[in-house]
Scaffold this motif. Structure first.
Motif, PDB file in Angstrom:
ATOM      1  N   GLY A   1     128.399  83.124  59.400  1.00  0.00           N
ATOM      2  CA  GLY A   1     128.930  82.663  61.130  1.00  0.00           C
ATOM      3  C   GLY A   1     129.994  81.810  60.923  1.00  0.00           C
ATOM      4  O   GLY A   1     131.614  82.412  61.396  1.00  0.00           O
ATOM      5  N   HIS A   2     129.794  81.054  60.661  1.00  0.00           N
ATOM      6  CA  HIS A   2     130.722  79.584  60.522  1.00  0.00           C
ATOM      7  C   HIS A   2     131.751  79.948  59.363  1.00  0.00           C
ATOM      8  O   HIS A   2     133.500  79.520  59.696  1.00  0.00           O
ATOM      9  CB  HIS A   2     129.590  78.268  60.176  1.00  0.00           C
ATOM     10  CG  HIS A   2     130.628  77.305  59.305  1.00  0.00           C
ATOM     11  ND1 HIS A   2     131.481  76.199  60.677  1.00  0.00           N
ATOM     12  CD2 HIS A   2     130.652  76.884  58.659  1.00  0.00           C
ATOM     13  CE1 HIS A   2     132.016  75.678  59.332  1.00  0.00           C
ATOM     14  NE2 HIS A   2     131.678  75.457  58.204  1.00  0.00           N
ATOM     15  N   SER A   3     131.557  81.014  58.399  1.00  0.00           N
ATOM     16  CA  SER A   3     132.727  80.681  57.451  1.00  0.00           C
ATOM     17  C   SER A   3     133.788  81.596  57.929  1.00  0.00           C
ATOM     18  O   SER A   3     134.681  81.120  57.510  1.00  0.00           O
ATOM     19  CB  SER A   3     131.868  81.341  56.214  1.00  0.00           C
ATOM     20  OG  SER A   3     132.804  81.627  55.305  1.00  0.00           O
ATOM     21  N   LYS A   4     133.018  82.556  58.796  1.00  0.00           N
ATOM     22  CA  LYS A   4     134.258  83.758  59.147  1.00  0.00           C
ATOM     23  C   LYS A   4     135.046  83.118  59.476  1.00  0.00           C
ATOM     24  O   LYS A   4     136.238  83.704  60.047  1.00  0.00           O
ATOM     25  CB  LYS A   4     133.658  85.240  59.676  1.00  0.00           C
ATOM     26  CG  LYS A   4     134.356  86.180  60.224  1.00  0.00           C
ATOM     27  CD  LYS A   4     133.570  87.525  60.562  1.00  0.00           C
ATOM     28  CE  LYS A   4     133.077  87.887  59.863  1.00  0.00           C
ATOM     29  NZ  LYS A   4     132.797  89.746  59.723  1.00  0.00           N
TER      30      LYS A   4
ATOM     31  N   ASP B   1     122.995  72.960  49.272  1.00  0.00           N
ATOM     32  CA  ASP B   1     123.042  74.691  48.874  1.00  0.00           C
ATOM     33  C   ASP B   1     124.225  75.653  48.839  1.00  0.00           C
ATOM     34  O   ASP B   1     125.240  74.991  49.277  1.00  0.00           O
ATOM     35  CB  ASP B   1     122.893  74.762  50.792  1.00  0.00           C
ATOM     36  CG  ASP B   1     122.343  77.025  50.748  1.00  0.00           C
ATOM     37  OD1 ASP B   1     121.695  76.766  49.432  1.00  0.00           O
ATOM     38  OD2 ASP B   1     122.177  77.278  51.843  1.00  0.00           O
ATOM     39  N   VAL B   2     124.104  76.209  48.097  1.00  0.00           N
ATOM     40  CA  VAL B   2     125.127  76.811  47.498  1.00  0.00           C
ATOM     41  C   VAL B   2     124.355  78.905  47.566  1.00  0.00           C
ATOM     42  O   VAL B   2     123.570  79.252  47.319  1.00  0.00           O
ATOM     43  CB  VAL B   2     124.874  77.078  46.467  1.00  0.00           C
ATOM     44  CG1 VAL B   2     126.726  78.543  45.837  1.00  0.00           C
ATOM     45  CG2 VAL B   2     125.937  75.721  45.382  1.00  0.00           C
ATOM     46  N   GLU B   3     125.166  79.859  48.344  1.00  0.00           N
ATOM     47  CA  GLU B   3     125.001  80.780  48.652  1.00  0.00           C
ATOM     48  C   GLU B   3     126.379  82.004  48.962  1.00  0.00           C
ATOM     49  O   GLU B   3     127.134  81.557  49.450  1.00  0.00           O
ATOM     50  CB  GLU B   3     124.032  81.144  50.449  1.00  0.00           C
ATOM     51  CG  GLU B   3     125.077  80.643  51.695  1.00  0.00           C
ATOM     52  CD  GLU B   3     124.613  80.234  52.795  1.00  0.00           C
ATOM     53  OE1 GLU B   3     123.755  81.521  53.252  1.00  0.00           O
ATOM     54  OE2 GLU B   3     125.147  79.338  53.462  1.00  0.00           O
ATOM     55  N   PRO B   4     126.068  83.513  48.406  1.00  0.00           N
ATOM     56  CA  PRO B   4     126.509  84.032  49.054  1.00  0.00           C
ATOM     57  C   PRO B   4     126.881  84.474  50.279  1.00  0.00           C
ATOM     58  O   PRO B   4     126.035  84.593  51.138  1.00  0.00           O
ATOM     59  CB  PRO B   4     126.094  85.582  47.935  1.00  0.00           C
ATOM     60  CG  PRO B   4     124.794  85.279  48.128  1.00  0.00           C
ATOM     61  CD  PRO B   4     124.741  83.816  48.205  1.00  0.00           C
TER      62      PRO B   4
ATOM     63  N   ASP C   1     128.647  87.385  53.817  1.00  0.00           N
ATOM     64  CA  ASP C   1     128.751  88.776  54.031  1.00  0.00           C
ATOM     65  C   ASP C   1     129.832  89.048  53.651  1.00  0.00           C
ATOM     66  O   ASP C   1     130.006  90.194  53.291  1.00  0.00           O
ATOM     67  CB  ASP C   1     128.559  89.313  55.439  1.00  0.00           C
ATOM     68  CG  ASP C   1     126.930  88.480  55.932  1.00  0.00           C
ATOM     69  OD1 ASP C   1     126.074  89.171  55.321  1.00  0.00           O
ATOM     70  OD2 ASP C   1     126.781  87.949  57.319  1.00  0.00           O
ATOM     71  N   ASP C   2     130.878  88.098  53.433  1.00  0.00           N
ATOM     72  CA  ASP C   2     131.814  88.872  52.833  1.00  0.00           C
ATOM     73  C   ASP C   2     132.416  89.074  51.063  1.00  0.00           C
ATOM     74  O   ASP C   2     133.083  88.907  51.004  1.00  0.00           O
ATOM     75  CB  ASP C   2     133.363  88.261  54.151  1.00  0.00           C
ATOM     76  CG  ASP C   2     133.711  87.075  53.568  1.00  0.00           C
ATOM     77  OD1 ASP C   2     132.037  86.482  52.607  1.00  0.00           O
ATOM     78  OD2 ASP C   2     134.353  86.398  53.624  1.00  0.00           O
ATOM     79  N   GLY C   3     131.381  88.740  50.595  1.00  0.00           N
ATOM     80  CA  GLY C   3     131.521  88.184  49.435  1.00  0.00           C
ATOM     81  C   GLY C   3     131.893  86.927  48.614  1.00  0.00           C
ATOM     82  O   GLY C   3     131.586  86.345  47.679  1.00  0.00           O
ATOM     83  N   LYS C   4     132.043  85.788  49.554  1.00  0.00           N
ATOM     84  CA  LYS C   4     132.455  84.496  49.146  1.00  0.00           C
ATOM     85  C   LYS C   4     131.333  83.866  49.494  1.00  0.00           C
ATOM     86  O   LYS C   4     129.806  84.162  49.286  1.00  0.00           O
ATOM     87  CB  LYS C   4     133.702  84.338  50.037  1.00  0.00           C
ATOM     88  CG  LYS C   4     135.187  84.317  50.788  1.00  0.00           C
ATOM     89  CD  LYS C   4     135.791  85.037  50.095  1.00  0.00           C
ATOM     90  CE  LYS C   4     137.319  85.417  50.487  1.00  0.00           C
ATOM     91  NZ  LYS C   4     138.284  85.306  49.881  1.00  0.00           N
ATOM     92  N   ILE C   5     131.985  82.689  48.497  1.00  0.00           N
ATOM     93  CA  ILE C   5     130.339  81.637  47.903  1.00  0.00           C
ATOM     94  C   ILE C   5     130.434  80.419  49.326  1.00  0.00           C
ATOM     95  O   ILE C   5     131.819  79.922  48.774  1.00  0.00           O
ATOM     96  CB  ILE C   5     130.558  81.051  46.392  1.00  0.00           C
ATOM     97  CG1 ILE C   5     130.162  82.822  45.675  1.00  0.00           C
ATOM     98  CG2 ILE C   5     129.308  81.111  46.279  1.00  0.00           C
ATOM     99  CD1 ILE C   5     130.501  82.281  44.339  1.00  0.00           C
ATOM    100  N   GLN C   6     129.646  80.428  50.247  1.00  0.00           N
ATOM    101  CA  GLN C   6     129.401  78.289  50.144  1.00  0.00           C
ATOM    102  C   GLN C   6     128.696  77.808  50.139  1.00  0.00           C
ATOM    103  O   GLN C   6     127.622  77.757  49.882  1.00  0.00           O
ATOM    104  CB  GLN C   6     128.774  79.038  51.355  1.00  0.00           C
ATOM    105  CG  GLN C   6     129.283  78.270  52.358  1.00  0.00           C
ATOM    106  CD  GLN C   6     128.695  77.697  54.272  1.00  0.00           C
ATOM    107  OE1 GLN C   6     129.830  78.525  54.952  1.00  0.00           O
ATOM    108  NE2 GLN C   6     127.411  78.671  54.113  1.00  0.00           N
ATOM    109  N   VAL C   7     129.457  76.513  49.663  1.00  0.00           N
ATOM    110  CA  VAL C   7     128.598  75.192  49.048  1.00  0.00           C
ATOM    111  C   VAL C   7     128.425  74.315  50.263  1.00  0.00           C
ATOM    112  O   VAL C   7     129.694  74.475  50.419  1.00  0.00           O
ATOM    113  CB  VAL C   7     129.249  74.611  48.155  1.00  0.00           C
ATOM    114  CG1 VAL C   7     127.936  73.606  47.722  1.00  0.00           C
ATOM    115  CG2 VAL C   7     129.109  75.625  47.047  1.00  0.00           C
TER     116      VAL C   7
END
Length: 248
Positions: A3-6, A163-166, A168-174
């Motif tokens: 949610g933060h990423s969006k 942390d590194v995680e995919p 929901d929108d396909g992006k990769i977050q670090v």
């Protein structure tokens, strides 16, 4: 975190529009002033100042503007005092909202933000009312078409990443500790990996769901706060869904 990423992506897109009319120049000038005031005017010795200058250059802020802001922060040029404040409150449905603010007049900023919260069905709270729900983190978001997850993980592990995680929108977050943000940013740059987003924000540890028109009201509040001249960052624990943006 998704949610933060969006929300970060929304801010990122809006940032390009804001930059065209100079709004972000004003915000980043304040960030440079505060950074220089706190850690001195040498970006090589002041990581926070270095990040603020890089952000300013990314939206083509003139070099003269940057230098003036540095000199205001170090006291070489006169100017009104800019202070850094954290405002906490609730949006519609009890959604937690954090606003990182830099202002030269808190007596103006505080009532303006209080009014804004009220206008959109929320309320400005007291210090500590929602901050326990958040943790300050460095955040990078990459497009998987230009950044390999395995390589990102390797660099993150070697340079202070948490942390590194995919998403929901396909992006990769670090994510990382704020103190490791610049080190990790430098490591990504050395590997020619360019993030779509590179920021240090208050990140909610658990997300909440709000449906229908109430969710739209929260979104309008967040966008209004983000547009305020004194607000540097807006964070929330709202779990964003695609439906919220159907009319965007």
């Amino acid at each position: 975190m998704a949610g933060h990423s969006k929300w970060a992506n929304i801010q990122h897109r809006k940032g390009r529009v804001d930059a065209q009319r100079g709004k972000m120049w004003s915000k980043l000038s304040k960030a440079i002033i505060v950074a220089a005031k706190m850690g001195g005017g040498d970006p090589d010795a002041n990581i926070r100042l270095r990040k603020a200058i890089e952000d300013a250059k990314a939206i083509s802020m003139p070099k003269d503007n940057i230098q003036r802001a540095i000199k205001r922060g170090t006291g070489e040029l006169e100017g009104s005092e800019v202070e850094e404040l954290l405002y906490e409150g609730y949006g519609p449905g009890g959604v937690a909202v954090m606003c990182e603010v830099m202002t030269d007049n808190r007596n103006r900023t505080t009532p303006e933000l209080r009014s804004m919260f009220g206008k959109f069905g929320g309320n400005l709270g007291n210090t500590g009312c929602v901050s326990y729900l958040f943790e300050r983190k460095g955040v990078f978001v990459f497009d998987p078409e230009t950044a390999d997850e395995e390589k990102l993980t390797e660099i993150a592990l070697e340079n202070g990443g948490d942390d590194v995680e995919p998403l929901d929108d396909g992006k990769i977050q670090v994510t990382c500790n704020p103190d490791a943000h610049q080190t990790l940013a430098d490591a990504f740059a050395a590997a020619e990996l360019v993030p779509e987003i590179s920021s240090i924000n208050q990140v909610a540890q658990t997300m909440v769901d709000v449906d229908g028109s109430m969710a739209k009201s929260v979104l309008r509040l967040l966008e209004a706060l983000d547009d305020h001249d004194d607000v540097q960052n807006v964070s929330t624990n709202l779990n964003f869904t695609d439906e919220m943006f159907e009319d965007e």
